[in-house]
Write a protein that holds these residues in place. Structure first.
Motif, PDB file in Angstrom:
ATOM      1  N   ALA A 211     -26.128 -24.031 -29.910  1.00  0.00           N
ATOM      2  CA  ALA A 211     -24.723 -24.368 -30.138  1.00  0.00           C
ATOM      3  C   ALA A 211     -24.595 -25.280 -31.363  1.00  0.00           C
ATOM      4  O   ALA A 211     -23.731 -25.067 -32.218  1.00  0.00           O
ATOM      5  CB  ALA A 211     -24.123 -25.043 -28.905  1.00  0.00           C
ATOM      6  N   ALA A 212     -25.461 -26.274 -31.452  1.00  0.00           N
ATOM      7  CA  ALA A 212     -25.433 -27.183 -32.603  1.00  0.00           C
ATOM      8  C   ALA A 212     -25.720 -26.420 -33.896  1.00  0.00           C
ATOM      9  O   ALA A 212     -25.052 -26.634 -34.910  1.00  0.00           O
ATOM     10  CB  ALA A 212     -26.437 -28.317 -32.406  1.00  0.00           C
ATOM     11  N   SER A 213     -26.662 -25.517 -33.847  1.00  0.00           N
ATOM     12  CA  SER A 213     -26.990 -24.704 -35.027  1.00  0.00           C
ATOM     13  C   SER A 213     -25.830 -23.812 -35.439  1.00  0.00           C
ATOM     14  O   SER A 213     -25.684 -23.469 -36.613  1.00  0.00           O
ATOM     15  CB  SER A 213     -28.222 -23.835 -34.757  1.00  0.00           C
ATOM     16  N   ALA A 214     -24.993 -23.441 -34.466  1.00  0.00           N
ATOM     17  CA  ALA A 214     -23.848 -22.571 -34.740  1.00  0.00           C
ATOM     18  C   ALA A 214     -22.616 -23.348 -35.204  1.00  0.00           C
ATOM     19  O   ALA A 214     -21.569 -22.759 -35.439  1.00  0.00           O
ATOM     20  CB  ALA A 214     -23.519 -21.761 -33.494  1.00  0.00           C
ATOM     21  N   GLY A 215     -22.726 -24.683 -35.297  1.00  0.00           N
ATOM     22  CA  GLY A 215     -21.620 -25.480 -35.806  1.00  0.00           C
ATOM     23  C   GLY A 215     -20.858 -26.283 -34.772  1.00  0.00           C
ATOM     24  O   GLY A 215     -19.872 -26.944 -35.105  1.00  0.00           O
ATOM     25  N   ILE A 216     -21.312 -26.271 -33.531  1.00  0.00           N
ATOM     26  CA  ILE A 216     -20.670 -27.103 -32.502  1.00  0.00           C
ATOM     27  C   ILE A 216     -21.069 -28.552 -32.753  1.00  0.00           C
ATOM     28  O   ILE A 216     -22.223 -28.856 -33.016  1.00  0.00           O
ATOM     29  CB  ILE A 216     -21.089 -26.652 -31.085  1.00  0.00           C
ATOM     30  N   TRP A 217     -20.091 -29.463 -32.667  1.00  0.00           N
ATOM     31  CA  TRP A 217     -20.332 -30.889 -32.897  1.00  0.00           C
ATOM     32  C   TRP A 217     -20.560 -31.666 -31.613  1.00  0.00           C
ATOM     33  O   TRP A 217     -21.226 -32.695 -31.611  1.00  0.00           O
ATOM     34  CB  TRP A 217     -19.147 -31.531 -33.602  1.00  0.00           C
ATOM     35  N   GLY A 218     -19.927 -31.218 -30.527  1.00  0.00           N
ATOM     36  CA  GLY A 218     -20.009 -32.006 -29.304  1.00  0.00           C
ATOM     37  C   GLY A 218     -19.716 -31.198 -28.060  1.00  0.00           C
ATOM     38  O   GLY A 218     -19.239 -30.063 -28.114  1.00  0.00           O
ATOM     39  N   VAL A 219     -19.999 -31.831 -26.929  1.00  0.00           N
ATOM     40  CA  VAL A 219     -19.847 -31.239 -25.603  1.00  0.00           C
ATOM     41  C   VAL A 219     -19.079 -32.204 -24.718  1.00  0.00           C
ATOM     42  O   VAL A 219     -19.322 -33.412 -24.750  1.00  0.00           O
ATOM     43  CB  VAL A 219     -21.244 -30.996 -24.975  1.00  0.00           C
ATOM     44  N   ILE A 220     -18.141 -31.668 -23.941  1.00  0.00           N
ATOM     45  CA  ILE A 220     -17.514 -32.423 -22.855  1.00  0.00           C
ATOM     46  C   ILE A 220     -17.949 -31.727 -21.577  1.00  0.00           C
ATOM     47  O   ILE A 220     -17.643 -30.558 -21.360  1.00  0.00           O
ATOM     48  CB  ILE A 220     -15.980 -32.447 -22.969  1.00  0.00           C
ATOM     49  N   HIS A 221     -18.710 -32.424 -20.754  1.00  0.00           N
ATOM     50  CA  HIS A 221     -19.325 -31.828 -19.562  1.00  0.00           C
ATOM     51  C   HIS A 221     -18.630 -32.308 -18.294  1.00  0.00           C
ATOM     52  O   HIS A 221     -18.307 -33.490 -18.154  1.00  0.00           O
ATOM     53  CB  HIS A 221     -20.804 -32.223 -19.510  1.00  0.00           C
ATOM     54  N   LYS A 222     -18.434 -31.402 -17.369  1.00  0.00           N
ATOM     55  CA  LYS A 222     -17.861 -31.766 -16.069  1.00  0.00           C
ATOM     56  C   LYS A 222     -18.821 -32.690 -15.338  1.00  0.00           C
ATOM     57  O   LYS A 222     -20.013 -32.415 -15.249  1.00  0.00           O
ATOM     58  CB  LYS A 222     -17.628 -30.509 -15.231  1.00  0.00           C
ATOM     59  N   VAL A 223     -18.272 -33.782 -14.838  1.00  0.00           N
ATOM     60  CA  VAL A 223     -19.056 -34.714 -14.036  1.00  0.00           C
ATOM     61  C   VAL A 223     -18.666 -34.576 -12.576  1.00  0.00           C
ATOM     62  O   VAL A 223     -19.516 -34.399 -11.711  1.00  0.00           O
ATOM     63  CB  VAL A 223     -18.808 -36.192 -14.448  1.00  0.00           C
TER      64      VAL A 223
ATOM     65  N   LYS B 139     -27.954 -34.712 -26.355  1.00  0.00           N
ATOM     66  CA  LYS B 139     -28.396 -35.789 -27.255  1.00  0.00           C
ATOM     67  C   LYS B 139     -29.573 -35.313 -28.113  1.00  0.00           C
ATOM     68  O   LYS B 139     -29.637 -35.589 -29.307  1.00  0.00           O
ATOM     69  CB  LYS B 139     -28.776 -37.038 -26.462  1.00  0.00           C
ATOM     70  N   GLU B 140     -30.522 -34.588 -27.488  1.00  0.00           N
ATOM     71  CA  GLU B 140     -31.663 -34.062 -28.233  1.00  0.00           C
ATOM     72  C   GLU B 140     -31.223 -33.082 -29.314  1.00  0.00           C
ATOM     73  O   GLU B 140     -31.859 -32.968 -30.355  1.00  0.00           O
ATOM     74  CB  GLU B 140     -32.656 -33.376 -27.284  1.00  0.00           C
ATOM     75  N   ALA B 141     -30.129 -32.371 -29.068  1.00  0.00           N
ATOM     76  CA  ALA B 141     -29.607 -31.410 -30.033  1.00  0.00           C
ATOM     77  C   ALA B 141     -28.737 -32.078 -31.094  1.00  0.00           C
ATOM     78  O   ALA B 141     -28.255 -31.416 -32.017  1.00  0.00           O
ATOM     79  CB  ALA B 141     -28.808 -30.329 -29.310  1.00  0.00           C
ATOM     80  N   GLY B 142     -28.509 -33.399 -30.959  1.00  0.00           N
ATOM     81  CA  GLY B 142     -27.705 -34.131 -31.921  1.00  0.00           C
ATOM     82  C   GLY B 142     -26.204 -33.966 -31.732  1.00  0.00           C
ATOM     83  O   GLY B 142     -25.433 -34.193 -32.663  1.00  0.00           O
ATOM     84  N   LEU B 143     -25.793 -33.593 -30.523  1.00  0.00           N
ATOM     85  CA  LEU B 143     -24.381 -33.375 -30.240  1.00  0.00           C
ATOM     86  C   LEU B 143     -23.702 -34.627 -29.714  1.00  0.00           C
ATOM     87  O   LEU B 143     -24.324 -35.430 -29.015  1.00  0.00           O
ATOM     88  CB  LEU B 143     -24.235 -32.251 -29.201  1.00  0.00           C
ATOM     89  N   LEU B 144     -22.425 -34.757 -30.033  1.00  0.00           N
ATOM     90  CA  LEU B 144     -21.607 -35.816 -29.433  1.00  0.00           C
ATOM     91  C   LEU B 144     -21.437 -35.494 -27.954  1.00  0.00           C
ATOM     92  O   LEU B 144     -21.496 -34.327 -27.552  1.00  0.00           O
ATOM     93  CB  LEU B 144     -20.254 -35.889 -30.131  1.00  0.00           C
TER      94      LEU B 144
END
Length: 129
Positions: A27-39, A58-63
């Motif tokens: 996802a990060a490689s495809a241009g995604i900057w961040g993730v909002i995950h259900k808690v 975090k390992e993928a460098g995503l917000l």
């Protein structure tokens, strides 16, 4: 002609294959900057893949962001449930997922105000309403 939507932040939960190993790196490689995950959802559900997805993001460098799926009931109890399981820090975006029509605007607002008051972070709202 409408231009295509190109999201840079995605919302995921344990249902999504992207939350598995290598999915978030792709996802990060495809241009995604961040993730909002259900808690959490209501006062009894916790997504069992939230913590591991956070590490992978975090390992993928995503917000990183955390969301609560609101249901009818006590907003204070739902906020407490959400905050106690989100392991939020100063870099975590907190969000309310408001999709249920029997949760009023005033109840959604109450949830957001309580999150801000208890966490010190101003949360966001996203919704199909």
């Amino acid at each position: 002609m409408a231009s295509p939507i190109n999201p840079v932040v995605i919302d995921i939960s344990h249902y999504n294959e992207i939350a598995k190993p290598n999915g978030l790196k792709q996802a990060a490689s495809a241009g995604i900057w961040g993730v909002i995950h259900k808690v959490t959802e209501s006062t009894g559900y916790v997504d069992d893949e939230y913590a591991s997805s956070r590490v992978l993001a975090k390992e993928a460098g995503l917000l990183w962001g955390a969301y609560h799926f609101v249901r009818p009931g006590s907003m204070e109890a739902q906020v407490n449930h959400f905050l106690s399981h989100s392991a939020y820090d100063s870099e975590t975006l907190l969000a309310l997922d408001w999709e249920v029509s029997d949760v009023s605007v005033s109840k959604a607002s109450e949830f957001l105000m309580l999150v801000a008051e208890k966490s010190g972070h101003k949360p966001i709202l996203y919704s199909g309403h």
